[in-house]
Design a protein around this motif. Structure first.
Motif, short mmCIF file in Angstrom:
data_model
loop_
_atom_site.label_atom_id
_atom_site.label_comp_id
_atom_site.label_asym_id
_atom_site.label_seq_id
_atom_site.Cartn_x
_atom_site.Cartn_y
_atom_site.Cartn_z
N GLY A 1 0.82 -1.20 0.00
CA GLY A 1 0.00 0.00 0.00
C GLY A 1 0.86 1.25 0.00
O GLY A 1 2.09 1.20 -0.16
N PHE A 2 0.20 2.39 0.21
CA PHE A 2 0.93 3.66 0.25
C PHE A 2 1.49 3.96 1.64
O PHE A 2 2.46 4.70 1.78
CB PHE A 2 0.02 4.81 -0.19
CG PHE A 2 -0.44 4.72 -1.61
CD1 PHE A 2 0.48 4.68 -2.65
CD2 PHE A 2 -1.78 4.66 -1.93
CE1 PHE A 2 0.08 4.58 -3.97
CE2 PHE A 2 -2.20 4.58 -3.26
CZ PHE A 2 -1.27 4.53 -4.27
N MET A 3 0.86 3.38 2.67
CA MET A 3 1.22 3.74 4.03
C MET A 3 2.68 3.42 4.35
O MET A 3 3.35 4.17 5.07
CB MET A 3 0.30 3.03 5.02
CG MET A 3 0.51 3.45 6.47
SD MET A 3 0.22 5.21 6.76
CE MET A 3 -1.58 5.21 6.76
N SER A 4 3.21 2.32 3.83
CA SER A 4 4.61 1.97 4.14
C SER A 4 5.56 3.03 3.60
O SER A 4 6.58 3.36 4.24
CB SER A 4 4.96 0.60 3.56
OG SER A 4 4.70 0.54 2.17
N PHE A 5 5.26 3.61 2.43
CA PHE A 5 6.10 4.68 1.88
C PHE A 5 6.05 5.91 2.78
O PHE A 5 7.07 6.56 3.04
CB PHE A 5 5.64 5.04 0.47
CG PHE A 5 5.91 3.98 -0.56
CD1 PHE A 5 7.15 3.88 -1.17
CD2 PHE A 5 4.93 3.07 -0.92
CE1 PHE A 5 7.41 2.90 -2.12
CE2 PHE A 5 5.18 2.09 -1.87
CZ PHE A 5 6.42 2.00 -2.47
N PHE A 6 4.85 6.24 3.26
CA PHE A 6 4.71 7.42 4.11
C PHE A 6 5.40 7.22 5.46
O PHE A 6 6.02 8.15 5.99
CB PHE A 6 3.23 7.74 4.33
CG PHE A 6 2.62 8.53 3.20
CD1 PHE A 6 2.53 9.91 3.27
CD2 PHE A 6 2.15 7.89 2.07
CE1 PHE A 6 1.99 10.64 2.22
CE2 PHE A 6 1.60 8.61 1.01
CZ PHE A 6 1.52 9.99 1.09
N ILE A 7 5.30 6.02 6.02
CA ILE A 7 5.95 5.75 7.30
C ILE A 7 7.47 5.81 7.14
O ILE A 7 8.17 6.37 7.99
CB ILE A 7 5.50 4.39 7.85
CG1 ILE A 7 4.04 4.48 8.30
CG2 ILE A 7 6.39 3.95 9.01
CD1 ILE A 7 3.46 3.18 8.79
N LYS A 8 7.98 5.25 6.05
CA LYS A 8 9.42 5.30 5.82
C LYS A 8 9.89 6.74 5.59
O LYS A 8 10.93 7.16 6.11
CB LYS A 8 9.77 4.43 4.60
CG LYS A 8 9.92 2.96 4.92
CD LYS A 8 11.09 2.72 5.86
CE LYS A 8 11.40 1.27 6.03
NZ LYS A 8 12.55 1.06 6.98
N ALA A 9 9.12 7.51 4.82
CA ALA A 9 9.48 8.91 4.57
C ALA A 9 9.41 9.72 5.86
O ALA A 9 10.29 10.55 6.14
CB ALA A 9 8.56 9.51 3.51
N ALA A 10 8.36 9.49 6.66
CA ALA A 10 8.23 10.22 7.93
C ALA A 10 9.36 9.87 8.89
O ALA A 10 9.89 10.74 9.59
CB ALA A 10 6.88 9.90 8.56
N THR A 11 9.75 8.60 8.92
CA THR A 11 10.83 8.18 9.80
C THR A 11 12.14 8.86 9.43
O THR A 11 12.89 9.33 10.31
CB THR A 11 11.01 6.65 9.75
OG1 THR A 11 9.79 6.01 10.13
CG2 THR A 11 12.12 6.19 10.67
#
Length: 400
Positions: free
Chosen positions: A228-238
């Motif tokens: 999904g898209f959420m893993s990209f956002f979590i990685k970018a936020a981290t």
């Protein structure tokens, strides 16, 4: 000999709970480790199980009652399954003796049970739905009404009485769940005790969408999880949290606590209200681990199975209103955290690219933050970092 059944020992952060549902009633047989009762706290739903095979001999705390940690809620007799007749069976026997021949025994028992032997859960359902017990056909033992009977009755097409006026306005009043009350308190506290401000930006989702389209099937086949898209956002936020430590910090009295780890909460909507399970050490997690973790949490949230440990802590939160079609919003902080990222709906919009107009899938991002700790420069820089990492996912994947 009767054995006391007690509520679980609550954590220090939980003062008390409420009996949400009795799955078994007095006189009913139970098997060892079978769930007999749910206790709802302001954070999670705790299950109470039968200590052995036997019978619930007495219910002390009814649905809706408040219970304290380790308080006695019922009595239990081990090894006596089937020895105690239920109230419904007694009603049926009484009706059969006094009204024999007037109507089929089952119908008489059903009528008596509907009026005299409703469980607390059924009474609550009838009250909330505004249904008369006499109108519901009971399918339980001895003709008793079950919660499913009430629900099924509500799904049948309603017949409007001739005397009912057209355009009648109906109100229904139901008690707020403990979880929703707690969420309301925390959100209200966040708006009153923090200097909350929100900054916005937008991200071109085309690069990630193309990457996902290219590899989603291989990803799912390899890892057993949907990309999904959420893993990209979590990685970018981290990664952005590493560059802007204040966004990953919290305020404790007059102290600033800078966390040397990255625990990202993911807001999940459930029937009981909003819950925020936490992914631990996201800087050490793979994309597959993130997607698998989110999937597990979503399933547990729907079933009310999230534990206190899974929702405790967190240094930063991401919420996705786009799931419900939200184009733009201002998320509210999740104290003691000092920032929260809001994702939104992906919307095709005309954008200027190198002097030309292109239709691109764009998403608005919103970062709400506590201005007492985070300056505008840091907040904007943090959000721009996320935008840049998402628009150039190769740099995110290669840790550039």
């Amino acid at each position: 000999m009767a054995t006391e059944i007690k509520a679980p020992v609550f954590p220090e952060s939980v003062a008390d709970g409420t009996i949400a549902t009795w799955h078994k009633q007095a006189g009913e047989s139970v098997a060892r480790d079978e769930v007999i009762c749910d206790i709802e706290t302001d954070k999670v739903v705790l299950e109470v199980v039968a200590p052995a095979d036997g019978v619930i001999s007495k219910i002390i705390k009814n649905e809706g009652d408040t219970v304290l940690s380790a308080e006695i809620i019922a009595e239990f007799e081990a090894g006596t399954a089937g020895a105690t007749a239920s109230t419904a069976e007694k009603v049926e026997e009484s009706v059969e003796k006094t009204e024999a021949g007037a109507a089929p025994v089952v119908e008489k028992a059903s009528t008596a049970a509907q009026v005299q032997d409703q469980s607390p859960a059924v009474r609550k359902a009838l009250t909330e739905q505004g249904v008369d017990a006499k109108d519901v056909q009971g399918t339980g033992r001895g003709g008793r009404i079950t919660k499913e009977d009430v629900a099924n009755h509500q799904t049948k097409p309603a017949v409007t009485p001739l005397s009912q006026s057209v355009g009648e306005r109906v109100e229904k009043r139901v008690p707020m769940t403990r979880l929703r009350k707690r969420v309301a308190e925390r959100l209200l506290d966040a708006t009153q005790s923090t200097a909350m401000l929100t900054t916005f930006n937008e991200v071109n989702m085309k690069p990630i969408m193309e990457l996902r389209k290219q590899f989603k099937d291989r990803f799912e086949k390899r890892h057993g999880a949907r990309l999904g898209f959420m893993s990209f956002f979590i990685k970018a936020a981290t990664e952005a949290l590493k560059r802007y430590p204040a966004v990953n910090a919290s305020i404790d009295g007059d102290d600033i606590v800078y966390h040397g780890f990255y625990d990202v909460g993911v807001a999940v909507s459930s029937d009981r209200g909003l819950v925020v399970p936490v992914l631990r050490n996201t800087d050490q997690m793979s994309y597959a681990e993130i997607e698998g973790g989110i999937g597990d949490y979503a399933a547990k949230a729907r079933e009310g199975k999230l534990s206190l440990e899974e929702m405790t802590g967190g240094t930063f939160t991401i919420t996705n209103g786009g799931t419900f079609g939200s184009l733009l919003s201002t998320p509210i902080l999740n104290p003691p955290q000092t920032a929260i990222l809001g994702m939104h709906k992906i919307q095709d919009r005309p954008m200027a690219v190198n002097g030309q107009v292109e239709i691109l899938p764009m998403m608005y991002l919103a970062l709400s933050y506590d201005h007492r700790l985070i300056d505008g420069k840091e907040a904007v820089g943090f959000l721009v970092t996320i935008k840049e990492l998402l628009e150039e996912p190769a740099s995110l994947l290669l840790d550039l």
